[in-house]
Scaffold this motif. Structure first.
Motif, PDB file in Angstrom:
ATOM      1  N   HIS A 154       0.890  -1.257  -0.106  1.00  0.00           N
ATOM      2  CA  HIS A 154       0.030   0.008  -0.078  1.00  0.00           C
ATOM      3  C   HIS A 154       0.875   1.304  -0.017  1.00  0.00           C
ATOM      4  O   HIS A 154       0.436   2.317  -0.546  1.00  0.00           O
ATOM      5  N   ILE A 155       2.114   1.173   0.618  1.00  0.00           N
ATOM      6  CA  ILE A 155       3.069   2.349   0.523  1.00  0.00           C
ATOM      7  C   ILE A 155       3.582   2.505  -0.739  1.00  0.00           C
ATOM      8  O   ILE A 155       3.466   3.759  -1.421  1.00  0.00           O
ATOM      9  N   GLU A 156       3.644   1.409  -1.404  1.00  0.00           N
ATOM     10  CA  GLU A 156       3.875   1.628  -3.197  1.00  0.00           C
ATOM     11  C   GLU A 156       2.942   2.243  -3.810  1.00  0.00           C
ATOM     12  O   GLU A 156       3.179   2.956  -4.689  1.00  0.00           O
ATOM     13  N   GLN A 157       1.719   1.496  -3.560  1.00  0.00           N
ATOM     14  CA  GLN A 157       0.915   2.148  -4.217  1.00  0.00           C
ATOM     15  C   GLN A 157       0.339   3.773  -4.117  1.00  0.00           C
ATOM     16  O   GLN A 157      -0.062   4.492  -4.917  1.00  0.00           O
ATOM     17  N   MET A 158       0.575   4.173  -2.731  1.00  0.00           N
ATOM     18  CA  MET A 158       0.597   5.547  -2.448  1.00  0.00           C
ATOM     19  C   MET A 158       1.401   6.586  -3.046  1.00  0.00           C
ATOM     20  O   MET A 158       1.163   7.682  -3.484  1.00  0.00           O
ATOM     21  N   LYS A 159       2.692   6.013  -3.330  1.00  0.00           N
ATOM     22  CA  LYS A 159       3.946   6.909  -3.896  1.00  0.00           C
ATOM     23  C   LYS A 159       3.415   6.831  -5.297  1.00  0.00           C
ATOM     24  O   LYS A 159       3.808   8.105  -5.886  1.00  0.00           O
ATOM     25  N   LEU A 160       2.552   6.047  -5.843  1.00  0.00           N
ATOM     26  CA  LEU A 160       2.484   6.277  -7.283  1.00  0.00           C
ATOM     27  C   LEU A 160       1.355   7.437  -7.436  1.00  0.00           C
ATOM     28  O   LEU A 160       1.046   8.255  -8.462  1.00  0.00           O
ATOM     29  N   LEU A 161       0.548   7.988  -6.445  1.00  0.00           N
ATOM     30  CA  LEU A 161      -0.595   8.921  -6.400  1.00  0.00           C
ATOM     31  C   LEU A 161       0.115  10.137  -6.025  1.00  0.00           C
ATOM     32  O   LEU A 161      -0.566  11.339  -5.774  1.00  0.00           O
ATOM     33  N   LEU A 162       1.317  10.181  -5.339  1.00  0.00           N
ATOM     34  CA  LEU A 162       1.989  11.581  -5.077  1.00  0.00           C
ATOM     35  C   LEU A 162       3.138  12.114  -6.008  1.00  0.00           C
ATOM     36  O   LEU A 162       3.459  11.278  -6.497  1.00  0.00           O
ATOM     37  N   LYS A 163       3.138  13.516  -5.566  1.00  0.00           N
ATOM     38  CA  LYS A 163       4.121  14.032  -6.589  1.00  0.00           C
ATOM     39  C   LYS A 163       5.512  13.407  -6.019  1.00  0.00           C
ATOM     40  O   LYS A 163       5.633  13.074  -4.987  1.00  0.00           O
ATOM     41  N   PRO A 164       6.713  13.496  -6.983  1.00  0.00           N
ATOM     42  CA  PRO A 164       7.765  12.591  -6.723  1.00  0.00           C
ATOM     43  C   PRO A 164       8.575  13.204  -5.498  1.00  0.00           C
ATOM     44  O   PRO A 164       9.294  12.461  -4.687  1.00  0.00           O
ATOM     45  N   GLN A 165       8.603  14.528  -5.068  1.00  0.00           N
ATOM     46  CA  GLN A 165       9.338  14.774  -3.757  1.00  0.00           C
ATOM     47  C   GLN A 165       8.634  14.447  -2.689  1.00  0.00           C
ATOM     48  O   GLN A 165       9.204  14.014  -1.754  1.00  0.00           O
ATOM     49  N   LYS A 166       7.287  14.391  -2.740  1.00  0.00           N
ATOM     50  CA  LYS A 166       6.457  13.787  -1.385  1.00  0.00           C
ATOM     51  C   LYS A 166       6.663  12.242  -1.324  1.00  0.00           C
ATOM     52  O   LYS A 166       6.632  11.533  -0.309  1.00  0.00           O
ATOM     53  N   ALA A 167       6.611  11.796  -2.607  1.00  0.00           N
ATOM     54  CA  ALA A 167       6.549  10.381  -2.883  1.00  0.00           C
ATOM     55  C   ALA A 167       8.122   9.799  -2.144  1.00  0.00           C
ATOM     56  O   ALA A 167       7.934   8.560  -1.657  1.00  0.00           O
ATOM     57  N   GLN A 168       9.125  10.364  -2.106  1.00  0.00           N
ATOM     58  CA  GLN A 168      10.241  10.329  -1.732  1.00  0.00           C
ATOM     59  C   GLN A 168      10.109  10.088  -0.160  1.00  0.00           C
ATOM     60  O   GLN A 168      11.150   8.997   0.591  1.00  0.00           O
ATOM     61  N   SER A 169       9.441  11.117   0.595  1.00  0.00           N
ATOM     62  CA  SER A 169       9.489  10.871   1.766  1.00  0.00           C
ATOM     63  C   SER A 169       8.710   9.488   2.617  1.00  0.00           C
ATOM     64  O   SER A 169       8.764   9.343   3.580  1.00  0.00           O
ATOM     65  N   LEU A 170       7.890   9.056   1.734  1.00  0.00           N
ATOM     66  CA  LEU A 170       7.204   7.714   1.933  1.00  0.00           C
ATOM     67  C   LEU A 170       8.247   6.837   2.252  1.00  0.00           C
ATOM     68  O   LEU A 170       8.161   5.778   2.869  1.00  0.00           O
ATOM     69  N   ASN A 171       9.476   6.790   1.656  1.00  0.00           N
ATOM     70  CA  ASN A 171      10.403   5.839   1.884  1.00  0.00           C
ATOM     71  C   ASN A 171      11.117   5.715   3.150  1.00  0.00           C
ATOM     72  O   ASN A 171      11.383   4.749   3.797  1.00  0.00           O
ATOM     73  N   GLN A 172      11.191   6.999   3.993  1.00  0.00           N
ATOM     74  CA  GLN A 172      11.284   7.015   5.259  1.00  0.00           C
ATOM     75  C   GLN A 172      10.393   6.318   5.952  1.00  0.00           C
ATOM     76  O   GLN A 172      10.800   5.703   7.283  1.00  0.00           O
ATOM     77  N   LEU A 173       9.010   6.476   5.753  1.00  0.00           N
ATOM     78  CA  LEU A 173       7.958   5.537   6.294  1.00  0.00           C
ATOM     79  C   LEU A 173       8.219   4.129   6.191  1.00  0.00           C
ATOM     80  O   LEU A 173       8.089   3.372   7.206  1.00  0.00           O
ATOM     81  N   ALA A 174       8.798   3.497   5.231  1.00  0.00           N
ATOM     82  CA  ALA A 174       8.910   2.101   4.887  1.00  0.00           C
ATOM     83  C   ALA A 174      10.132   1.826   5.521  1.00  0.00           C
ATOM     84  O   ALA A 174      10.324   0.555   6.043  1.00  0.00           O
ATOM     85  N   ASP A 175      11.167   2.708   5.855  1.00  0.00           N
ATOM     86  CA  ASP A 175      12.321   2.418   6.466  1.00  0.00           C
ATOM     87  C   ASP A 175      12.083   2.041   7.975  1.00  0.00           C
ATOM     88  O   ASP A 175      12.953   1.448   8.279  1.00  0.00           O
ATOM     89  N   LEU A 176      11.149   2.551   8.433  1.00  0.00           N
ATOM     90  CA  LEU A 176      10.950   2.592   9.973  1.00  0.00           C
ATOM     91  C   LEU A 176      10.511   0.985  10.028  1.00  0.00           C
ATOM     92  O   LEU A 176      10.747   0.442  11.200  1.00  0.00           O
ATOM     93  N   LEU A 177       9.959   0.318   9.121  1.00  0.00           N
ATOM     94  CA  LEU A 177       9.526  -1.127   9.182  1.00  0.00           C
ATOM     95  C   LEU A 177      10.640  -2.139   8.734  1.00  0.00           C
ATOM     96  O   LEU A 177      10.452  -3.040   9.121  1.00  0.00           O
ATOM     97  N   SER A 178      11.473  -1.610   7.990  1.00  0.00           N
ATOM     98  CA  SER A 178      12.785  -2.399   7.561  1.00  0.00           C
ATOM     99  C   SER A 178      13.287  -3.292   8.727  1.00  0.00           C
ATOM    100  O   SER A 178      13.755  -4.550   8.421  1.00  0.00           O
ATOM    101  N   PHE A 179      13.447  -2.486   9.722  1.00  0.00           N
ATOM    102  CA  PHE A 179      14.581  -3.217  10.922  1.00  0.00           C
ATOM    103  C   PHE A 179      13.521  -4.480  11.149  1.00  0.00           C
ATOM    104  O   PHE A 179      14.007  -5.584  11.304  1.00  0.00           O
TER     105      PHE A 179
END
Length: 180
Positions: free
Chosen positions: A104-129
């Motif tokens: 769902h984070i990946e799907q949300m990235k497609l709906l946002l402009k590129p600069q804001k979509a990059q900040s979703l990577n920080q959100l995904a990084d919190l779960l990567s550990f």
């Protein structure tokens, strides 16, 4: 003692003969009794009725704000399932929840402009550990760090990625989409 065995054998023989006579005496054979036969008066309809007019289906929803809200709500639901899986120590449910959240984070990235979509990577990084720690045995995992990261994920999701905080950051955002 002898009378007991004779009475027992006698009862057994009588019951066997009784069962045998009941099963063999009937108008039809035993096999025909238990096979369902079709009724003679009914005929199967083999006529094919084609569809004469094609049905028009509505186009899929292309409103990015509406789609973003749906993905956001689904992330929150999977996040609750993630906490439940952690409390129940169910690794299968946790892995499924993490997969769905990342999807769902990946799907949300497609709906946002590129600069804001990059900040979703920080959100995904919190779960990567936590995703990496699932490969370790349960007694080695750092659950205090996992819980801390999950709380930070929830805080960041609510504070920075709600749809009302992202006005103007959606791709193809129209003025009519934002109105309620």
């Amino acid at each position: 003692m002898v009378k007991y065995f004779l009475n027992r054998r006698c009862l057994l023989m009588i019951s066997f003969v009784l069962v045998l006579t009941v099963s063999l005496s009937a108008c039809d054979s035993l096999r025909k009794k238990f096979i369902r036969q079709k009724k003679g008066g009914q005929q199967e309809s083999t006529d094919f009725i084609p569809v004469l007019e094609p049905q028009e289906y509505p186009a899929p929803q292309t409103n990015p704000v509406f789609n973003y809200k749906n993905h956001y709500a689904l992330i929150k639901a999977w996040y609750r399932d993630l906490w439940t899986g952690i409390d129940d120590k169910n690794d299968g449910a946790v892995k499924q929840s993490l997969r769905q959240i990342f999807d769902h984070i990946e799907q949300m990235k497609l709906l946002l402009k590129p600069q804001k979509a990059q900040s979703l990577n920080q959100l995904a990084d919190l779960l990567s550990f936590y995703k990496a720690s699932l490969d370790q045995p349960r007694n080695i995992r750092n659950y205090s760090r996992i819980r801390s990261d999950l709380r930070a994920f929830d805080r960041m999701l609510r504070d920075h990625f709600r749809d009302d905080k992202l006005k103007g950051n959606f791709i193809n955002e129209d003025v009519t989409y934002g109105k309620k």
